[in-house]
Design a protein around this motif. Structure first.
Motif, short mmCIF file in Angstrom:
data_model
loop_
_atom_site.label_atom_id
_atom_site.label_comp_id
_atom_site.label_asym_id
_atom_site.label_seq_id
_atom_site.Cartn_x
_atom_site.Cartn_y
_atom_site.Cartn_z
N VAL A 56 0.84 -1.21 0.00
CA VAL A 56 0.00 0.00 0.00
C VAL A 56 0.87 1.25 0.00
CG1 VAL A 56 -1.60 1.37 1.38
CG2 VAL A 56 -2.02 -1.08 1.06
N ARG A 57 1.86 1.28 0.89
CA ARG A 57 2.71 2.48 0.98
C ARG A 57 3.44 2.74 -0.34
NH1 ARG A 57 7.65 3.02 5.18
NH2 ARG A 57 8.45 1.38 3.83
N ARG A 58 3.98 1.70 -0.96
CA ARG A 58 4.73 1.91 -2.20
C ARG A 58 3.83 2.42 -3.31
NH1 ARG A 58 9.61 -2.48 -2.89
NH2 ARG A 58 10.44 -2.27 -0.77
N ILE A 59 2.63 1.88 -3.41
CA ILE A 59 1.71 2.32 -4.47
C ILE A 59 1.26 3.76 -4.22
CG2 ILE A 59 -0.56 1.95 -5.49
CD1 ILE A 59 -0.17 -1.05 -5.03
N VAL A 60 0.91 4.10 -2.98
CA VAL A 60 0.48 5.47 -2.66
C VAL A 60 1.61 6.46 -2.92
CG1 VAL A 60 -0.23 7.02 -0.81
CG2 VAL A 60 -1.30 4.78 -1.02
N HIS A 61 2.83 6.11 -2.54
CA HIS A 61 3.98 6.98 -2.79
C HIS A 61 4.20 7.18 -4.29
CE1 HIS A 61 6.11 6.56 1.37
NE2 HIS A 61 4.93 7.15 1.44
N ARG A 62 4.01 6.13 -5.07
CA ARG A 62 4.17 6.26 -6.52
C ARG A 62 3.12 7.20 -7.12
NH1 ARG A 62 5.02 1.16 -10.12
NH2 ARG A 62 5.73 2.84 -11.49
N HIS A 63 2.00 7.36 -6.44
CA HIS A 63 0.96 8.31 -6.88
C HIS A 63 1.18 9.71 -6.31
CE1 HIS A 63 -1.18 4.65 -8.12
NE2 HIS A 63 -1.99 5.43 -8.81
N GLY A 64 2.29 9.90 -5.58
CA GLY A 64 2.57 11.21 -5.01
C GLY A 64 1.82 11.49 -3.73
N GLY A 65 1.29 10.45 -3.07
CA GLY A 65 0.52 10.65 -1.85
C GLY A 65 1.24 10.18 -0.61
N GLU A 66 0.52 10.20 0.51
CA GLU A 66 1.05 9.76 1.79
C GLU A 66 0.06 8.78 2.40
OE1 GLU A 66 2.44 12.96 4.42
OE2 GLU A 66 1.97 14.32 2.77
N VAL A 67 0.52 7.95 3.33
CA VAL A 67 -0.35 7.01 4.04
C VAL A 67 0.10 6.95 5.49
CG1 VAL A 67 1.07 5.02 3.37
CG2 VAL A 67 -1.33 4.69 4.06
N TRP A 68 -0.86 6.90 6.40
CA TRP A 68 -0.54 6.80 7.82
C TRP A 68 -1.70 6.09 8.53
CZ3 TRP A 68 -1.99 11.11 5.20
CH2 TRP A 68 -3.14 11.78 5.61
N ALA A 69 -1.48 5.77 9.80
CA ALA A 69 -2.49 5.00 10.55
C ALA A 69 -2.68 5.59 11.94
CB ALA A 69 -2.05 3.54 10.66
N ASP A 70 -3.87 5.32 12.49
CA ASP A 70 -4.18 5.74 13.86
C ASP A 70 -5.03 4.62 14.47
OD1 ASP A 70 -4.38 7.26 16.15
OD2 ASP A 70 -6.22 8.24 15.47
N ALA A 71 -4.66 4.14 15.66
CA ALA A 71 -5.37 3.00 16.23
C ALA A 71 -5.16 2.93 17.73
CB ALA A 71 -4.90 1.70 15.56
N ALA A 72 -5.91 2.03 18.33
CA ALA A 72 -5.74 1.69 19.75
C ALA A 72 -6.11 0.23 19.91
CB ALA A 72 -6.63 2.57 20.62
N PRO A 73 -5.47 -0.50 20.81
CA PRO A 73 -5.77 -1.93 20.99
C PRO A 73 -7.25 -2.14 21.30
CG PRO A 73 -3.75 -1.35 22.13
CD PRO A 73 -4.36 -0.07 21.68
N ASN A 74 -7.86 -3.09 20.55
CA ASN A 74 -9.26 -3.49 20.72
C ASN A 74 -10.26 -2.35 20.48
OD1 ASN A 74 -8.46 -6.15 21.52
ND2 ASN A 74 -8.01 -5.32 23.58
N ARG A 75 -9.81 -1.27 19.85
CA ARG A 75 -10.72 -0.14 19.57
C ARG A 75 -10.70 0.22 18.08
NH1 ARG A 75 -9.79 4.56 23.86
NH2 ARG A 75 -11.54 5.38 22.66
N GLY A 76 -10.17 -0.66 17.28
CA GLY A 76 -10.20 -0.45 15.85
C GLY A 76 -9.02 0.37 15.34
N ALA A 77 -8.99 0.56 14.03
CA ALA A 77 -7.89 1.29 13.38
C ALA A 77 -8.43 2.10 12.21
CB ALA A 77 -6.82 0.32 12.90
N THR A 78 -7.74 3.19 11.91
CA THR A 78 -8.08 4.03 10.75
C THR A 78 -6.82 4.20 9.91
OG1 THR A 78 -9.77 5.24 11.97
CG2 THR A 78 -8.95 6.26 9.94
N PHE A 79 -6.90 3.80 8.65
CA PHE A 79 -5.78 4.00 7.72
C PHE A 79 -6.17 5.10 6.74
CE2 PHE A 79 -4.88 -0.10 9.46
CZ PHE A 79 -3.50 -0.18 9.46
#
Length: 536
Positions: A506-529
């Motif tokens: 995912v990171r390599r493809i997004v970078h090739r499109h000139g974008g960025e990728v990051w994540a935010d999460a907490a244990p047992n409370r889900g994640a947002t990419f």
């Protein structure tokens, strides 16, 4: 009889002579009448001309008393002809109530010249500025008979001249304090103005240019004189601005670059007033441009070298991929094949522990083959050619989720996909991104009774951001730096299956499109990419 005849002849002659005198008198009387009529007509014509003059005009006697005044005087002074008659001219024109002509006025000059010549001067009159002319008229004996006093209103002209002087003064002040070397070349080739900045740029003073206008061309660098000659041939009579860059040789022998701009100037009557020009010192700018060219050439060289290195690395990567695909797969197949033969052909001779070991070998070989496949895919996504086009991400996400639901129909997952999400990118590669992110969300919500997945778009620092959010297992952000590295997993394979290559892809493809990728999460409370892409 004879005596009577003699007496009668003499009276007859007298009568005839008297009759002749009467006829002569009548002829002369008639001629006088004609002359009188001509005089009247001449007077009327003169009066018409006198009254029709647009300029205030009076006729004075030798004592400067007004004998006659035209309508222009009546209008300018606000007095009637009766009020004007008998007044001194300077009372009406210049100083009401004065008994003497004001010092320096034309009447005073006429007196000083003993009234033998016309005198003129500019004076204030009737609340404006007038050009006053006094002309003496002499009789047949040479004595002063009358004075013709004419005042021409030049107020508008004087105001225009004053405005022009003020404008020129403002221009001179601005030009004098400008860092640009400005000059005005008169039509005859002389210098009408040279700003003080010429000394700072050329080393020559304005006075040197005034004395020698040819100096303006003499200081041009020999290699640029032909350019200047062509410029001078085009610019003299054009109202368009002409500009060029050239070099000059200063008085100290230094070479300087200047930006030269000039334009022909015409007055309201279309007459050429000269040529205005401005020279700006751009030596420092030229040095910067030269440095930029050098750095650009150096950068291009570095890019060429880096491109060659990347091409070599890609060739090595292709070679490595080929080796992995053929040389590494073959031993894995042998291991898996021979292990399967042992388990099938010697099953009765193997105890439970041996069969367990062999099963673990088969699983490890299969796992190794999956890792090889994932590694090859990652390599391919890095090197593949990209075609950018508008992509409907909402439709793409619905198709991917439908495939997940079909393959795992027992799952209870609430999926929300925002309508109208579009981006610019490679369709095939963006599908890989969504398959990995939505696949992870589907996988990590598998242990939640009611899974929830959302795909949408928000804003961050004025830029559109796409996100995939879930309410699954989540993870500890302390280890977030490992997320997007190949083969780095935050959950064990016994918890959730996977190769550890998806997020790196995912990171390599997004970078090739000139974008960025990051994540935010907490244990047992889900994640947002979250990730960014070029807008469609």
């Amino acid at each position: 009889m004879g005596e009577k005849s003699g007496v009668g002849v003499e009276p007859q002659r007298e009568i005839e002579a008297l009759r002749a005198r009467i006829r002569d008198f009548e002829v002369r009387e008639a001629e006088c009448g004609l002359v009188h009529q001509e005089l009247l007509q001449t007077r009327r014509a003169w009066e018409s001309i006198f009254q029709g003059l647009a300029h205030p005009t009076v006729i004075l006697d030798p004592r400067h008393v007004i004998i006659a005044a035209n309508r222009a005087v009546v209008k300018a002074s606000g007095m009637s002809e009766g009020e004007l008659a008998g007044r001194k001219c300077y009372e009406v024109f210049h100083n009401p109530g004065s008994t003497e002509p004001p010092r320096g006025c034309p009447m005073e000059k006429l007196l000083l010249s003993e009234g033998v010549e016309t005198v003129e001067m500019e004076m204030e009159a009737f609340g404006g500025v007038y050009l006053v002319s006094c002309t003496p008229v002499f009789d047949e004996g040479g004595n002063l008979d009358k004075i013709i006093h004419i005042a021409t209103d030049i107020t508008a002209r004087k105001r225009a001249e004053e405005a022009l002087r003020e404008s020129e003064e403002r221009y001179r002040i601005v030009a004098d304090y400008s860092t640009d070397w400005d000059f005005w070349l008169a039509p005859d080739g002389t210098m009408a103005y040279v700003s003080p900045a010429c000394r700072d740029i050329s080393g020559y003073t304005p006075e040197e240019f005034y004395v020698n206008p040819g100096l303006n061309g003499a200081i041009v660098h020999p290699d640029d004189r032909e350019l200047m000659e062509r410029h001078n041939a085009e610019a003299p009579y054009s109202t368009n601005k002409h500009s060029m860059e050239l070099r000059i040789i200063t008085k100290a022998g230094e070479t300087r670059w200047i930006s030269h701009v000039c334009q022909a100037v015409f007055d309201s009557g279309g007459r050429l007033r000269g040529r205005r020009a401005s020279n700006r010192d751009i030596t420092a700018l030229k040095r910067v441009e030269e440095e930029n060219r050098r750095l650009h050439a150096e950068l291009e060289q570095r890019v060429a070298e880096r491109t060659a290195q990347l091409e070599a690395a890609n060739r090595e990567l292709e070679s490595f991929s080929y080796s992995v695909s053929h040389d590494l797969r073959a031993p894995l197949r042998h291991i898996e094949g021979f292990t399967s033969i042992l388990m099938e052909d010697y099953a009765e001779e193997l105890n439970e522990t041996a069969r367990g070991y062999l099963e673990r070998v088969v699983r490890a070989a299969g796992r190794m083959e999956e890792l090889v496949d994932a590694l090859l895919k990652l390599s391919r996504y890095t090197r593949d050619y990209m075609t950018f086009e508008p992509v409907d991400l909402s439709d793409m996400a619905r198709e991917i989720v439908a495939e997940f639901s079909k393959s795992d129909p027992e799952r209870n997952v609430d999926v929300t996909i925002q309508q109208g999400l579009r981006a610019m990118g490679d369709v095939r590669l963006l599908r890989v991104v969504l398959e990995n992110l939505l696949g992870n969300a589907w996988k990590f919500t598998s242990k939640v009774e009611q899974g929830g997945i959302e795909f949408g778009r928000g804003e961050r620092d004025g830029r559109g951001v796409y996100f995939v959010r879930d309410n699954g297992a989540g993870f500890d952000m302390t280890y977030a730096d490992n997320l997007f590295s190949a083969f780095r997993r935050l959950h064990g394979s016994d918890e959730f299956e996977g190769t550890g290559i998806g997020l790196a892809t995912v990171r390599r493809i997004v970078h090739r499109h000139g974008g960025e990728v990051w994540a935010d999460a907490a244990p047992n409370r889900g994640a947002t990419f979250s990730f960014t892409l070029p807008p469609a």
